[in-house]
Design a protein around this motif. Structure first.
Motif, short mmCIF file in Angstrom:
data_model
loop_
_atom_site.label_atom_id
_atom_site.label_comp_id
_atom_site.label_asym_id
_atom_site.label_seq_id
_atom_site.Cartn_x
_atom_site.Cartn_y
_atom_site.Cartn_z
N ALA A 138 0.82 -1.14 -0.07
CA ALA A 138 -0.05 0.06 -0.03
C ALA A 138 0.96 1.20 -0.08
O ALA A 138 0.56 2.16 -0.88
N GLY A 139 1.84 1.00 0.60
CA GLY A 139 3.01 2.39 0.81
C GLY A 139 3.39 2.59 -0.62
O GLY A 139 3.51 3.62 -0.94
N VAL A 142 0.69 4.38 -2.53
CA VAL A 142 0.52 5.71 -2.22
C VAL A 142 1.82 6.60 -2.92
O VAL A 142 1.56 7.70 -3.57
N TRP A 145 1.07 7.08 -6.80
CA TRP A 145 -0.11 6.96 -7.23
C TRP A 145 -0.25 8.06 -8.67
O TRP A 145 -0.87 7.45 -9.71
N SER A 274 3.21 12.83 -0.16
CA SER A 274 2.51 11.55 -0.44
C SER A 274 3.62 10.32 -0.44
O SER A 274 3.57 9.45 0.01
N THR A 275 5.14 10.74 -0.91
CA THR A 275 6.09 9.95 -0.62
C THR A 275 6.39 9.64 0.68
O THR A 275 6.92 8.46 1.31
N ALA A 277 4.29 9.72 3.29
CA ALA A 277 3.21 9.02 3.84
C ALA A 277 3.33 7.41 3.29
O ALA A 277 3.13 6.44 4.08
N GLY A 278 3.83 7.29 2.17
CA GLY A 278 4.07 5.80 1.93
C GLY A 278 5.29 5.38 2.47
O GLY A 278 5.20 4.06 2.69
#
Length: 304
Positions: A138-139, A142, A145, A274-275, A277-278
């Motif tokens: 999932a990471g 993310v 994306w 986003s990076t 968060a992943g």
């Protein structure tokens, strides 16, 4: 009561060594991405294994490792076929895709490692490992994306590069599972030396067909690439001899953490939200992977 605690402590060393190995191999991948502008995948693989063989031979001699018996050559030759396919397909994907996309697709390998370890080694990873795999994958999604948005003309439009990266993920996973099978039997210097020499022999014809004269600077880069590859795989052989393949495979996701650190330190690249968060999901998955899982040692030999 102390057994889960002791098992957790036994995983710490192999986990740290695996993360170090992934870091060395991530630096190697970045250098290989650089040289793909001038050289084809087959030649890159041959030069990588020429210098890797020299480095592995030096370690083999320095540690006074006994010569391997001829009976051990066959499983290592089979594993080297997988390693050779992984090298050529992944190096090609580095030339055809953005580095982040190629790495993200390679992060599917822990999923295949868990599956193959269950099929061939009899490992039973347990719920924590599967949760960790899900978080790590999932990471990756993310982080990528926007880059994998086909509607916006993303990199999934490059079919051959995508397919090569996925083939590399499958063969790499099989190679890691066979590494677990051999690591309990053979010393790490033997494993890495035979891997480099056999891969060099297998890839020599392709390298000869794609050969272009390298400059002195390029040879210096390939020398460092060979050293990094040998050091990384020595670390992996040590770690896989001491912990389950399905649990160590999850730490492949830390390659993206290494990429963030290298990008910031060397190229002054600031990661997007986003990076980050992943990366947090990937790190959480790696931490969860250190929890207890039910496994059993297998005596299964893999390969023809």
């Amino acid at each position: 009561m102390l057994r889960p605690f002791m098992r957790g402590r036994r995983l710490v060393g192999p986990a740290l060594v695996t993360i170090t190995a992934i870091g060395l191999l991530s630096i190697m991948d970045g250098m290989i991405k650089y040289v793909t502008a001038e050289h084809a995948a087959g030649q890159i693989a041959v030069l990588r294994y020429i210098f890797g063989s020299l480095a592995a031979a030096a370690v083999f001699l320095a540690t006074r490792t006994p010569l391997p018996a001829p009976a051990t050559w066959r499983p290592h030759l089979w594993r080297s076929v997988l390693v050779s396919i992984t090298a050529v397909t992944f190096f090609y994907s580095l030339s055809a895709l953005q580095l982040a996309v190629a790495l993200a697709l390679s992060f599917t390998s822990p999923l295949f490692i868990a599956v193959f370890a269950a099929l061939f080694l009899g490992e039973r990873p347990g719920r924590p490992v599967f949760i960790a795999l899900g978080l790590g994958f999932a990471g990756v999604l993310v982080v990528l994306w926007n880059e994998l948005d086909v509607g916006a003309g993303g990199d999934f439009a490059s079919g051959p590069g995508i397919m090569a990266a996925l083939v590399a993920a499958v063969t790499y996973a099989l190679a890691m599972v066979t590494l677990k099978s051999r690591a309990a039997r053979d010393p790490a210097p033997t494993i890495v030396l035979l891997q480099n020499v056999f891969s060099l022999v297998l890839l020599a014809p392709l390298g000869a067909l794609q050969w272009t004269p390298p400059t002195g600077a390029a040879l210096a880069l390939f020398f460092v690439i060979g050293l990094l590859g040998t050091a990384g795989h020595l670390c992996l052989a040590w770690a896989y001899a001491r912990a389950d393949a399905s649990r160590l495979g999850v730490f492949e996701y830390t390659a993206f953490i290494w990429a963030l650190a290298i990008g910031l330190a060397v190229f002054n690249e600031l990661p997007a939200p986003s990076t980050l968060a992943g990366a947090a999901l990937i790190a959480a998955g790696a931490l969860i992977a250190s929890r207890r899982s039910q496994v059993r040692e297998a005596e299964v030999e893999i390969g023809p």
